[in-house]
Design a protein around this motif. Structure first.
Motif, mmCIF file in Angstrom:
data_model
loop_
_atom_site.group_PDB
_atom_site.id
_atom_site.type_symbol
_atom_site.label_atom_id
_atom_site.label_comp_id
_atom_site.label_asym_id
_atom_site.label_seq_id
_atom_site.Cartn_x
_atom_site.Cartn_y
_atom_site.Cartn_z
ATOM 1 N N THR A 656 0.844 -1.196 0.000
ATOM 2 C CA THR A 656 0.000 0.000 0.000
ATOM 3 C C THR A 656 0.881 1.248 0.000
ATOM 4 N N CYS A 657 0.500 2.232 -0.794
ATOM 5 C CA CYS A 657 1.231 3.490 -0.808
ATOM 6 C C CYS A 657 1.176 4.127 0.578
ATOM 7 N N GLN A 658 2.319 4.502 1.097
ATOM 8 C CA GLN A 658 2.386 5.036 2.449
ATOM 9 C C GLN A 658 2.043 6.528 2.507
ATOM 10 N N HIS A 659 1.759 7.123 1.359
ATOM 11 C CA HIS A 659 1.350 8.525 1.364
ATOM 12 C C HIS A 659 -0.159 8.672 1.177
ATOM 13 N N CYS A 660 -0.703 8.027 0.122
ATOM 14 C CA CYS A 660 -2.130 8.210 -0.169
ATOM 15 C C CYS A 660 -2.982 7.012 0.213
ATOM 16 N N GLY A 661 -2.358 5.861 0.546
ATOM 17 C CA GLY A 661 -3.119 4.695 0.969
ATOM 18 C C GLY A 661 -3.617 3.811 -0.152
#
Length: 828
Positions: A656-661
C-alpha cells in the motif's frame, strides 16, 4: 533609424556578431503582372481600381482562370502575395452573374473572418453585393436569424460549421441549395488532429449539399508547405489544381540565425532565450521600427511582454500581447492598433502567424524555433509585408532541435518546407463524425462517407442503440452528437478565468482543460497581457478559475506525470539491435507539482503540490524497445540485495502506498520503492565496498504509488535513469525535423522495464485524443531520425550533457551523455 541601419549596428556589435551562425539576404523582387480576363465583370474591375488594385499578379490570374474552368484549386504563394483575391474574385464574379449564388468562407480563426469581412464590406460600398456577414461564436443571437435568412456570403469557421450549421441544416436550406463556392483559407493549418477533423466536417458538408442538390467548388489558399496539392486533395477528396508561381513583389529581406552565447561552457548553459529576445527586440523598438516578437508558449509570451514593457518604459502603452485566450474585442483592438500605428510592438504566440492584416512591420524576432520550417517562414513573413526592407532574427533556444538547426544553417535554408499530413479515416475521429452525419441525415445502407464505406460502423452504432436500421436505412436515435466533442482540443469544454478584485467579476479569457491543468491550478501565477494574477481557486467541475492581481517576483511552472498502456500494436520491425513499434495506447496525464521560478534569473525558489483529476485519452504512439545490451547501460545498480529488500519493503507496507493509501491491486501494477536518503549518497562501488547494505536498509525504504513517487523531491537522478530520460529529451526535440508539428504535439515517456521482456522502452505519443498520424510517420523515418539525434549529440560541445543535447544534468549524472551515445550506437 531604418532597418538597414539597425542591422549594420548589430553587424558591428562585438557581442552580437560572433553569435550569428547564418545571415541570408534576398534582394527585392519586382511584381509580375498578367492581363485581367476580359470576362471579369467591369464593375468589379473598377471597384478594385478604386481600392488601388489596378492590375493583377500572374498567380491571381491563373487562379481566376482555373476557377472559371470549374476546377477545385489551392493557391500556395508567399506571405502578403494577395492570395485572398484569388478566391474573392471568383466568388464576386459568380454573385454578379447569379444574384442567388451563395458562398461559404471557412477560416481557422475568428480574427481572419472579421478581417476579410471588412475587405468585402469595403467592396460592397462600390458594388451591388448580396447580403454578407460573419457567423461565429461572437455573433449576437439577435443577428443570427437574419443571417440564416438573408446572407449570401457567409464567413465562419470549421467549429461553427461542425456544431452550429450542419446540425441545423434545415434552417440553411436555401443557402446550401445555392452554394456555388466553399473557400478554405490558411489551408496549411488544417493538419494533424484538427485537419483530420475538418476533412470529416467537409465530408458531412458535401453530403448535405448533395441532399439539397448543390455541388460546390472549393477554392483554397495556403502558406508555403511541401505538399499543398496533396493536403488539399486529402481534405477535399477531389482532384485539385495547384497555383504556386508567385508573381507578387517582395522587398529586401534579411534572415539571421543567432545562437545565444554560452554562459557556462562546461555545463552547456547559454544565456536566457527570453532575455536575448528582449534585448534584440528593444534595438528595433527603440529605433521606432514596428516589430513583432514571437514566443513559443503562452507563458513565454507573457514573460517577454513583461520584460519589454519594463525595459522600454515610456513605450509601455504601445507594446501589446497577442495570444489565444484573450477576449475577441481585445484581439481586434490590438490588430487595429497595429494597422493604424498606435501599437508599435506586439509579443505574440503563433496565433498571429495567420494572415490577419496587421499593417507593415519592419522586424520579426522569433524567440525559439517555432517547430517547422514552414512556420518559421510564415512568422518571418509577418515583417516586410509590403515592398519595404525587413529583418527577421531566429534566436535559438537551448533545446536539441534549435541547436541542430542553428549549427546546420544549410539544412534550415535549403530544405523544402515540411509536408502536412492528416488521417481522416482515424477510427476514433471517424465514428464521432459518422454519429454527426447520421444525426444530420439518415444513411443508406450502402452509402459511402467520402472514401470510406461506413456500414461496419453503422452496424456497431445500431448495436450500441444509437442507430436504428429500417428499410435499408439507418436512423439516429436521440442526442446531439456535434455538441459532444471539439475539433481542436482534448475536451469539449473550457475553463473561464475570472478576476474578482473589482466591484464586478471580470472575465480575462478561457483555456481548454489540458491547458488549465498546467496554467491555472491553485497557487499558480497566471499572466495576462503582461499582468500577474495569483490563482486563488479552481472549480474544476464548474470550469472557473478565480484570480486576483499580484506582484510576485516569480512565475510558476507545472510538472506532469505520464502513465500509459499499449492497447494495440499496429506494426513492428527491427531497429538496429532493438525494435521499433507503433500502435494505439491509453495515456493518463496528471499535473502533480509546480515550481516557483524567479523572474530574470530563472532560479527555482520552491515547490508546490497540484491536486487535479488526470486527463485520459486514447492516441497513437511510436515506441522503441531497447536491446539487452542497452538494458545493462540504463539499469540502476542498487546492489545484489535490492530485489529482496524491495519485496520486503512492499510486504512490510502491506503493498500500500504510504502517502495516499492506494493498494497495489487498485493501481494495477507494483508500487515503487523509494530511498528516503538517495542511494547515490552512500557511495556504493560494485566490487569495492558494501555500501548498498546501509542504503537498502528497510528503515531507508518506503512504498509509494507512481503518482506520489512523482511528487517526491528525488534530487539528482541516477546517471543511468538520466541516460534513458536524456535519450527521450534528445529524440523528442529532434523529431519535428521530420514531422510538421508544433512542439507540444508530441510528448515522450520512458520506462526502465516494460513487460513481458522487462526491457527499457522509449515512447513518443501524439498529444491528442485519437492521434494525429505523427507516430506512424516516425516509424517510417526512424533510422534517419535516430541518426540526426546522434549527430546532435556528437556535435554538442558540452563534455557531459546539457540542455542542448540530452537535457540539464546535475551532480552525479556525468556519465549520462556517454551512455546515450552507446545506446544510439546499438540502434542506428
Amino acid at each position: 533609424m531604418d532597418v538597414e541601419e539597425v542591422l549594420e549596428a548589430l553587424r558591428r556589435d562585438p557581442e552580437f556578431a560572433p553569435q550569428i551562425t547564418a545571415w541570408r539576404t534576398w534582394e527585392a523582387r519586382p511584381a509580375r503582372y498578367a492581363s485581367t480576363p476580359e470576362w471579369l465583370d467591369r464593375r468589379l474591375q473598377e471597384a478594385l481600381a478604386e481600392m488601388g488594385i489596378a492590375r493583377l499578379y500572374t498567380h491571381q490570374v491563373q487562379a481566376l482562370e482555373a476557377a472559371a474552368r470549374g476546377e477545385h484549386l489551392v493557391v500556395a504563394t508567399g506571405t502578403a502575395s494577395g492570395k485572398s483575391l484569388c478566391y474573392h474574385l471568383p466568388v464576386l464574379q459568380a454573385c454578379r452573374e447569379n444574384p442567388q449564388a451563395t458562398a461559404l468562407y471557412l477560416y481557422p480563426a475568428k480574427a481572419l473572418a472579421h478581417d476579410q469581412e471588412a475587405f468585402l464590406r469595403a467592396l460592397a460600398g462600390k458594388l451591388d453585393l448580396p447580403p454578407l456577414g460573419t457567423y461565429d461564436g461572437d455573433t449576437p443571437p439577435a443577428v443570427r436569424p437574419r443571417l440564416r435568412r438573408e446572407a449570401r456570403l457567409l464567413l465562419t469557421n470549421p467549429d461553427m460549421l461542425h456544431a452550429g450549421i450542419l446540425p441545423r441544416h434545415p434552417h440553411w436550406a436555401s443557402f446550401l441549395a445555392s452554394l456555388r463556392y466553399v473557400v478554405l483559407d490558411e489551408l496549411h493549418v488544417y493538419r494533424g488532429l484538427f485537419g483530420s477533423h475538418v476533412a470529416n466536417v467537409l465530408r458531412r458538408l458535401k453530403r448535405i449539399c448533395a441532399f439539397y442538390g448543390s455541388r460546390p467548388q472549393f477554392l483554397c489558399a495556403s502558406a508555403t508547405i511541401g505538399n499543398p496539392g496533396e493536403l488539399a486533395g486529402r481534405l477535399l477528396e477531389e482532384a485539385v489544381t495547384v497555383v504556386e508561381d508567385d508573381g507578387a513583389p517582395r522587398g529586401r529581406q534579411h534572415l539571421l540565425l543567432y545562437n545565444p552565447p554560452l554562459d557556462d561552457p562546461a555545463l552547456g548553459l547559454r544565456r536566457s532565450l527570453l532575455l536575448e529576445a528582449e534585448k534584440l527586440a528593444a534595438r528595433f523598438l527603440e529605433a521606432g521600427l514596428p516589430t513583432v516578437v514571437f514566443a513559443r508558449t503562452r507563458l513565454g509570451m507573457e514573460l517577454l511582454l513583461t520584460y519589454l514593457r519594463e525595459r522600454c518604459g515610456g513605450r509601455r502603452g504601445r507594446l501589446r500581447g497577442y495570444r489565444g485566450g484573450y477576449r475577441a474585442e481585445v484581439r481586434r483592438e490590438i490588430e487595429a492598433g497595429l494597422r493604424q500605428g498606435t501599437v508599435q510592438g506586439v509579443v505574440a504566440t503563433n496565433a498571429l502567424e495567420l494572415g490577419v492584416d496587421i499593417g507593415t512591420l519592419a522586424a520579426c524576432i522569433m524567440a525559439g524555433y517555432p517547430g517547422t520550417i514552414a512556420a518559421a517562414r510564415q512568422q518571418a513573413g509577418r515583417a516586410g509585408r509590403r515592398e519595404a526592407p525587413s529583418a527577421a532574427i531566429l534566436i535559438a533556444g537551448p533545446g536539441p532541435l534549435d541547436q541542430y538547426l542553428v549549427t546546420h544553417p544549410d539544412y534550415f535554408f535549403s530544405r523544402p518546407p515540411e509536408q502536412a499530413h492528416i488521417n481522416p479515416d482515424n477510427p476514433f475521429l471517424l465514428v464521432d463524425h459518422l454519429r454527426c452525419a447520421l444525426f444530420e441525415l439518415p444513411f443508406e445502407a450502402d452509402e459511402p462517407f467520402g472514401t470510406v464505406r461506413p456500414a461496419p460502423y453503422l452496424e456497431a452504432l445500431a448495436a450500441e442503440g444509437c442507430a436504428f436500421p429500417s428499410g435499408g436505412r439507418y436512423y439516429w436515435l436521440g442526442g446531439n452528437p456535434p455538441a459532444d466533442f471539439s475539433l481542436r482540443t482534448a475536451s469539449a469544454d473550457v475553463v473561464t478565468i475570472v478576476d474578482v478584485s473589482g466591484e464586478k467579476p471580470l472575465v480575462l479569457g478561457q483555456l481548454d482543460r489540458p491547458g488549465a491543468a498546467t496554467l491555472v491550478y491553485p497557487g499558480a501565477i497566471y499572466l495576462h497581457e503582461g499582468r500577474f494574477y495569483r490563482v486563488e481557486r479552481l472549480d474544476w467541475e464548474g470550469g472557473t478559475a478565480v484570480v486576483r492581481p499580484a506582484r510576485p517576483d516569480y512565475y510558476t511552472q507545472a510538472g506532469l506525470e505520464v502513465d500509459w498502456q499499449v492497447l494495440l500494436e499496429a506494426g513492428s520491425a527491427p531497429q538496429g539491435q532493438g525494435r521499433r513499434h507503433h500502435g494505439a495506447v491509453h495515456v493518463q496525464v496528471r499535473s502533480t507539482s509546480y515550481r516557483r521560478v524567479r523572474l530574470y534569473t530563472h532560479e527555482t525558489l520552491g515547490h508546490g503540490t497540484i491536486e487535479l483529476p488526470p486527463q485520459e485519452f486514447l492516441t497513437q504512439a511510436f515506441w522503441l524497445t531497447l536491446p539487452e545490451p542497452a538494458q545493462e547501460i540504463v539499469r540502476p545498480d542498487y546492489g545484489p540485495n535490492w530485489p529482496e529488500m524491495r519485496l520486503r519493503a512492499r510486504q512490510r507496507d502491506r503493498f500500500t502506498c504510504q502517502h495516499c493509501g492506494m493498494p497495489e491491486a487498485q493501481a494495477g501494477r507494483e508500487h515503487d520503492v523509494h530511498h528516503r536518503i538517495p542511494f547515490r549518497r552512500f557511495g556504493y562501488r560494485p566490487g569495492e565496498n558494501e555500501a548498498y547494505l546501509q542504503a537498502n536498509d528497510l528503515s531507508n525504504l518506503v512504498t509509494l504509488c507512481r503518482s506520489c513517487h512523482a511528487r517526491v523531491d528525488h534530487g539528482p537522478r541516477e546517471s543511468t535513469v538520466a541516460a534513458l530520460q536524456g535519450l527521450g529529451h534528445l529524440l523528442r526535440h529532434v523529431a519535428p525535423l521530420f514531422l510538421m508539428c508544433d512542439p507540444g504535439d508530441i510528448q515522450v515517456s520512458t520506462r526502465l522495464r516494460m513487460p513481458p521482456e522487462g526491457l527499457p522502452v522509449l515512447l513518443i505519443y501524439d498529444n491528442c485524443p485519437g492521434g494525429a498520424g505523427l507516430s506512424p510517420h516516425l516509424f517510417q523515418v526512424c533510422s534517419e531520425w535516430l541518426q540526426a539525434g546522434r549527430s546532435r549529440l556528437q556535435e554538442c560541445p558540452c563534455p557531459n550533457g546539457c540542455p542542448s543535447c540530452i537535457g540539464p544534468l546535475e551532480e552525479g549524472e556525468e556519465g549520462a551523455k556517454e551512455q546515450v551515445g552507446r545506446i544510439l550506437e546499438l540502434l542506428v
